[in-house]
Design an enzyme around this catalytic site. Structure first.
Site, PDB file in Angstrom:
ATOM      1  N   HIS A 185       0.831  -1.206   0.000  1.00  0.00           N
ATOM      2  CA  HIS A 185       0.000   0.000   0.000  1.00  0.00           C
ATOM      3  C   HIS A 185       0.865   1.255   0.000  1.00  0.00           C
ATOM      4  O   HIS A 185       0.526   2.260  -0.616  1.00  0.00           O
ATOM      5  CB  HIS A 185      -0.916   0.011   1.234  1.00  0.00           C
ATOM      6  CG  HIS A 185      -2.062  -0.937   1.131  1.00  0.00           C
ATOM      7  ND1 HIS A 185      -2.622  -1.544   2.221  1.00  0.00           N
ATOM      8  CD2 HIS A 185      -2.746  -1.394   0.063  1.00  0.00           C
ATOM      9  CE1 HIS A 185      -3.614  -2.331   1.829  1.00  0.00           C
ATOM     10  NE2 HIS A 185      -3.707  -2.261   0.537  1.00  0.00           N
ATOM     11  N   ARG A 292      -5.226  -8.792 -12.897  1.00  0.00           N
ATOM     12  CA  ARG A 292      -4.639  -9.961 -12.230  1.00  0.00           C
ATOM     13  C   ARG A 292      -5.529 -10.379 -11.068  1.00  0.00           C
ATOM     14  O   ARG A 292      -5.365  -9.917  -9.942  1.00  0.00           O
ATOM     15  CB  ARG A 292      -3.230  -9.622 -11.730  1.00  0.00           C
ATOM     16  CG  ARG A 292      -2.265  -9.176 -12.818  1.00  0.00           C
ATOM     17  CD  ARG A 292      -0.897  -8.903 -12.203  1.00  0.00           C
ATOM     18  NE  ARG A 292       0.077  -8.462 -13.181  1.00  0.00           N
ATOM     19  CZ  ARG A 292       0.367  -7.199 -13.451  1.00  0.00           C
ATOM     20  NH1 ARG A 292      -0.277  -6.231 -12.809  1.00  0.00           N
ATOM     21  NH2 ARG A 292       1.274  -6.893 -14.353  1.00  0.00           N
ATOM     22  N   ARG A 328      -8.053 -11.806 -16.130  1.00  0.00           N
ATOM     23  CA  ARG A 328      -7.318 -13.068 -16.200  1.00  0.00           C
ATOM     24  C   ARG A 328      -7.731 -13.939 -15.021  1.00  0.00           C
ATOM     25  O   ARG A 328      -7.751 -13.479 -13.873  1.00  0.00           O
ATOM     26  CB  ARG A 328      -5.808 -12.810 -16.145  1.00  0.00           C
ATOM     27  CG  ARG A 328      -4.981 -14.097 -16.261  1.00  0.00           C
ATOM     28  CD  ARG A 328      -3.489 -13.805 -16.267  1.00  0.00           C
ATOM     29  NE  ARG A 328      -3.009 -13.368 -14.957  1.00  0.00           N
ATOM     30  CZ  ARG A 328      -1.766 -12.961 -14.721  1.00  0.00           C
ATOM     31  NH1 ARG A 328      -0.895 -12.908 -15.716  1.00  0.00           N
ATOM     32  NH2 ARG A 328      -1.402 -12.577 -13.515  1.00  0.00           N
ATOM     33  N   GLU A 427       2.336 -17.743 -23.333  1.00  0.00           N
ATOM     34  CA  GLU A 427       3.518 -17.519 -22.505  1.00  0.00           C
ATOM     35  C   GLU A 427       4.392 -18.767 -22.394  1.00  0.00           C
ATOM     36  O   GLU A 427       5.409 -18.768 -21.717  1.00  0.00           O
ATOM     37  CB  GLU A 427       3.100 -17.021 -21.105  1.00  0.00           C
ATOM     38  CG  GLU A 427       2.036 -17.849 -20.457  1.00  0.00           C
ATOM     39  CD  GLU A 427       1.387 -17.178 -19.254  1.00  0.00           C
ATOM     40  OE1 GLU A 427       2.017 -16.286 -18.662  1.00  0.00           O
ATOM     41  OE2 GLU A 427       0.260 -17.555 -18.917  1.00  0.00           O
ATOM     42  N   ASN A 450       7.049 -11.935 -20.118  1.00  0.00           N
ATOM     43  CA  ASN A 450       7.947 -12.295 -19.012  1.00  0.00           C
ATOM     44  C   ASN A 450       8.184 -13.800 -18.950  1.00  0.00           C
ATOM     45  O   ASN A 450       9.321 -14.269 -18.888  1.00  0.00           O
ATOM     46  CB  ASN A 450       7.390 -11.800 -17.677  1.00  0.00           C
ATOM     47  CG  ASN A 450       7.405 -10.288 -17.571  1.00  0.00           C
ATOM     48  OD1 ASN A 450       7.930  -9.595 -18.432  1.00  0.00           O
ATOM     49  ND2 ASN A 450       6.815  -9.756 -16.517  1.00  0.00           N
ATOM     50  N   ASP A 451       7.094 -14.569 -18.948  1.00  0.00           N
ATOM     51  CA  ASP A 451       7.242 -16.024 -18.902  1.00  0.00           C
ATOM     52  C   ASP A 451       7.711 -16.591 -20.238  1.00  0.00           C
ATOM     53  O   ASP A 451       8.472 -17.558 -20.269  1.00  0.00           O
ATOM     54  CB  ASP A 451       5.924 -16.684 -18.480  1.00  0.00           C
ATOM     55  CG  ASP A 451       5.792 -16.793 -16.972  1.00  0.00           C
ATOM     56  OD1 ASP A 451       6.819 -16.683 -16.279  1.00  0.00           O
ATOM     57  OD2 ASP A 451       4.667 -16.989 -16.480  1.00  0.00           O
ATOM     58  N   ARG A 461      15.424 -15.233 -14.453  1.00  0.00           N
ATOM     59  CA  ARG A 461      15.956 -13.867 -14.422  1.00  0.00           C
ATOM     60  C   ARG A 461      16.286 -13.409 -13.008  1.00  0.00           C
ATOM     61  O   ARG A 461      16.929 -12.386 -12.820  1.00  0.00           O
ATOM     62  CB  ARG A 461      14.971 -12.895 -15.075  1.00  0.00           C
ATOM     63  CG  ARG A 461      13.634 -12.824 -14.395  1.00  0.00           C
ATOM     64  CD  ARG A 461      12.754 -11.831 -15.106  1.00  0.00           C
ATOM     65  NE  ARG A 461      11.390 -11.901 -14.623  1.00  0.00           N
ATOM     66  CZ  ARG A 461      10.536 -10.906 -14.663  1.00  0.00           C
ATOM     67  NH1 ARG A 461      10.912  -9.756 -15.164  1.00  0.00           N
ATOM     68  NH2 ARG A 461       9.318 -11.039 -14.225  1.00  0.00           N
ATOM     69  N   CYS A 498       1.729  -8.222 -23.198  1.00  0.00           N
ATOM     70  CA  CYS A 498       1.906  -7.671 -21.851  1.00  0.00           C
ATOM     71  C   CYS A 498       3.250  -8.128 -21.318  1.00  0.00           C
ATOM     72  O   CYS A 498       3.982  -8.859 -21.985  1.00  0.00           O
ATOM     73  CB  CYS A 498       0.759  -8.076 -20.928  1.00  0.00           C
ATOM     74  SG  CYS A 498       0.580  -9.857 -20.712  1.00  0.00           S
TER      75      CYS A 498
END
Length: 572
Positions: A185, A292, A328, A427, A450-451, A461, A498
């Site tokens: 937060h 997400r 998703r 992905e 990313n994946d 990574r 993405c």
């Protein structure tokens, strides 16, 4: 020195080190009833203060941000916590301040023992509430940053959400904390305030003294203590550049995302919670490309109900006012652990029982989410997307479950969009290779870079020994992306992207030249991408893309893209 960049921006100034934890003494008491009366009074005072804080935060940052502190009121009214604290006083005959701290430490240790960054970061909310109670019990004053004689960079072990929300921008140029994470937060509030912030910097407070000068980059997480003039000048130049760029980005507010010769693209946003919706709207996002949903499942003891999920999705859908929202489905496993789902520890969790694989085994849990998503589609433009797809069988099995959910809603006369669009994430290399087959089954693709990079190059990574091998400029990655776009378009479906590569300005003309339809990025990057997009015609983008696809070496590709962007940099 380096921490985690939590809120972008450059800050240069003298440091103010915030003192560490409140000193709480432990001593025997005789009148337990009096201690509990003091405690109840402190609870009432704390609730009143947080209500004022909610009003202040809503006025300065917006209604969604104010809701962060509604959770603090729930904690202050939590009967389980209150009972634990009061029983400690009655059983031990020790003072109430100690009991509050001891009970808080118990829960914080429990949260921090979980291998879950989300839960560890949520524990800071409990610490915030506990500190407030103890401050009120001891009649301690909090620091009034607005009365500082000069603007400073604040350094602390950690900051609480309530402290962060009240930081005055004209007095606090930025902050660095030893603890914390990018999804906390505190990080979200710092972004909304526009205060540069670095979190998770490790044990650095001992490196500062009263006269320390700090230069910091809240985007990269890099900072220097007492730098020389060369570094100060470099950061000043970077600050001037970023300020100029921010002004230029404002010029494309309200405009279409189009190439120099008028081809339209879509720039949408990634979010993890309804609280991030304001950022999407303020930055002129054209929709939600990736909601997400797993974050709804985190920080709690059981799975959210269908109604809870519906309310959450509905807020986002209605907030986007007709713009597309891609939700998703639950992407659990890998680096996202949710204790109550009881997924066993695996040797290779990123290759294991996760995402759609998990959901297809836990059908009832999955159907609760699917029904909630379908119901939310009655309130706006909703699309549903499935992660971690590796075969056509998985897609068909998911579609079958989705049809079951539609039938159940129809039987109960519950409204939903019967023509809701469905998509999958590309992905995994197997999905990219058979994307011509998968394109026949769905309405859209979203390439999760990313994946895709991690799985294609077989590189972790986060492993420092091989992190330099992780690159979006690898020829195999760019060829796979090109193949997926072509296969999707052959079947008449849209293809988005993405992940970090989606917001890489150097790759922008490459993806434009590949005829990508959609870029899904963090809200703060929408305007920057749109502005740079206008510099390239489709012909120029295709020339760049075709040239890149013929190259064999990721370093050569990177260098060519850098040179290309330098050539176009001055075009506005």
């Amino acid at each position: 020195m380096k921490g985690i960049g939590a809120s972008a921006g450059i800050a240069i100034g003298n440091v103010l080190v915030k003192g560490n934890k409140i000193e709480v003494k432990k001593y025997k008491i005789e009148d337990c009833d009096n201690e509990i009366k003091r405690f109840r009074k402190a609870l009432d005072t704390s609730i009143s203060q947080i209500k004022d804080l909610i009003v202040f935060t809503e006025d300065t940052l917006g209604k969604e941000e104010g809701k962060v502190f509604e959770a603090h009121i729930h904690m202050l009214k939590d009967e389980e916590l209150i009972t634990l604290i009061e029983s400690k006083v009655k059983e031990s005959k020790f003072n109430i301040e100690w009991a509050v701290k001891d009970a808080t430490d118990f829960y914080v240790d429990m949260f921090n023992s979980l291998d879950n960054s989300y839960m560890r970061e949520r524990s800071i909310d409990l610490i915030d509430v506990s500190n407030r109670i103890i401050n009120n019990l001891l009649n301690l004053d909090t620091i009034d940053y607005s009365k500082l004689n000069e603007a400073v960079i604040l350094a602390a072990n950690d900051l609480t959400p309530s402290e962060t929300a009240q930081l005055p921008k004209n007095k606090v140029l930025g902050f660095i904390t030893e603890a914390g994470g990018p999804t906390s937060h505190v990080a979200i509030i710092a972004k909304n305030l526009g205060i540069p912030a670095i979190v998770g910097a490790g044990k650095v407070l001992d490196s500062f003294n009263e006269k320390s000068l700090i230069v910091m980059d809240g985007g990269t997480g890099e900072f220097f203590i007492n730098p020389d003039n060369l570094i100060i000048n470099q950061f000043n130049e970077k600050k001037n550049y970023l300020e100029k760029e921010e002004e230029l980005n404002k010029h494309v507010l309200g405009m279409e995302s189009i190439s120099k010769d008028g081809k339209t693209f879509e720039i949408v946003c990634n979010i993890g919670a309804p609280e991030e919706l304001n950022q999407v709207i303020e930055n002129d996002g054209e929709g939600i490309g990736l909601f997400r949903s797993e974050f709804i499942y985190m920080g709690r003891g059981e799975a959210p109900s269908e109604e809870e999920q519906l309310n959450c999705y509905k807020k986002v859908v209605q907030g986007m006012n007709g713009k597309p929202v891609i939700i998703r489905t639950l992407d659990v496993g890998g680096d996202k652990e949710i204790p109550y789902l009881n997924i066993e520890k695996e040797q290779n969790p990123f290759l294991g029982f996760r995402a759609s694989r998990y959901c297809l085994k836990e059908k009832e849990l999955f159907k609760v989410q699917l029904r909630a998503i379908l119901r939310s589609s009655a309130f706006g433009n909703v699309r549903v997307m499935f992660p971690m797809i590796s075969s056509v069988q998985e897609v068909r099995a998911i579609k079958k479950l989705l049809e079951e959910c539609k039938s159940e809603l129809k039987a109960n006369k519950i409204a939903y969009d019967e023509n809701i669009k469905i998509g999958i994430m590309i992905e995994i290399p197997s999905a990219a290779i058979i994307s011509d087959i998968l394109a026949k089954e769905v309405d859209f693709f979203s390439i999760g870079t990313n994946d895709l990079i991690q799985y294609t190059i077989a590189v972790d990574r986060l492993n420092e020994s091989i992190s330099e091998l992780y690159t979006p400029y690898h020829p195999a990655i760019l060829r796979l992306i090109s193949t997926v776009i072509k296969n999707g378009h052959k079947e008449g479906i849209t293809v988005g992207i993405c992940g970090e590569a989606a917001s890489d300005i150097k790759l922008l003309p490459v993806f434009m030249g590949m005829d990508l339809d959609e870029f899904s990025v963090s809200p703060a990057l929408v305007l920057k991408l749109r502005r740079h997009m206008k510099k390239f015609s489709t012909t120029e983008a295709k020339e760049i893309s075709n040239k890149i696809l013929k190259l064999e070496d990721s370093e050569i590709i990177n260098k060519l893209l850098e040179d290309t962007m330098n050539c176009y940099e001055k075009i506005e």
